[in-house]
Design a protein around this motif. Structure first.
Motif, mmCIF file in Angstrom:
data_model
loop_
_atom_site.group_PDB
_atom_site.id
_atom_site.type_symbol
_atom_site.label_atom_id
_atom_site.label_comp_id
_atom_site.label_asym_id
_atom_site.label_seq_id
_atom_site.Cartn_x
_atom_site.Cartn_y
_atom_site.Cartn_z
ATOM 1 N N ILE A 43 1.392 7.918 -22.760
ATOM 2 C CA ILE A 43 0.236 7.772 -21.872
ATOM 3 C C ILE A 43 0.695 7.393 -20.460
ATOM 4 N N VAL A 44 1.635 6.458 -20.361
ATOM 5 C CA VAL A 44 2.154 6.049 -19.046
ATOM 6 C C VAL A 44 2.826 7.238 -18.351
ATOM 7 N N PHE A 45 3.566 8.045 -19.103
ATOM 8 C CA PHE A 45 4.214 9.212 -18.517
ATOM 9 C C PHE A 45 3.180 10.202 -17.984
ATOM 10 N N ILE A 46 2.146 10.468 -18.762
ATOM 11 C CA ILE A 46 1.106 11.412 -18.326
ATOM 12 C C ILE A 46 0.411 10.901 -17.073
ATOM 13 N N ILE A 47 0.085 9.609 -17.062
ATOM 14 C CA ILE A 47 -0.562 9.029 -15.875
ATOM 15 C C ILE A 47 0.387 9.091 -14.680
ATOM 16 N N PHE A 61 2.852 11.182 -14.203
ATOM 17 C CA PHE A 61 3.038 12.581 -13.818
ATOM 18 C C PHE A 61 1.831 13.102 -13.040
ATOM 19 N N ALA A 62 0.630 12.676 -13.449
ATOM 20 C CA ALA A 62 -0.588 13.142 -12.792
ATOM 21 C C ALA A 62 -0.778 12.495 -11.421
ATOM 22 N N THR A 63 -0.315 11.266 -11.271
ATOM 23 C CA THR A 63 -0.482 10.584 -9.980
ATOM 24 C C THR A 63 0.861 10.572 -9.259
ATOM 25 N N SER A 64 1.367 9.406 -8.980
ATOM 26 C CA SER A 64 2.686 9.331 -8.318
ATOM 27 C C SER A 64 3.647 8.617 -9.258
ATOM 28 N N PHE A 65 4.781 9.233 -9.484
ATOM 29 C CA PHE A 65 5.777 8.701 -10.408
ATOM 30 C C PHE A 65 6.618 7.673 -9.669
#
Length: 75
Positions: free
Chosen positions: A27-31, A33-37
């Motif tokens: 979930i943290v990776f998806i968030i 990836f979708a915002t700013s890494f």
């Protein structure tokens, strides 16, 4: 019997916790990836993956040990 039940309880908690840590990492990776890494996302991912591995690996070994002991008892 009591000892094996305790080991099964520890095994179940370890597996649930390990898989939960991997799920949260996903979930943290998806968030991220979708915002700013950011660095915070990367550090959180590393911590969750290491934590999940440390929880899950012994639980899987314990699962096989308890299963083998149960098979031996049945014979």
């Amino acid at each position: 019997a009591y000892r094996r039940q305790r080991q099964m309880c520890i095994r179940d908690r370890g597996q649930r916790s390990g898989y939960f840590a991997f799920f949260i990492a996903l979930i943290v990776f998806i968030i991220g990836f979708a915002t700013s890494f950011t660095n915070a996302v990367a550090i959180t991912l590393i911590v969750l993956l290491i934590l999940g591995s440390f929880l899950l690996a012994p639980s899987i070994v314990l699962h096989h040990a308890v299963k083998a002991a149960a098979d031996i008892d049945r014979q």
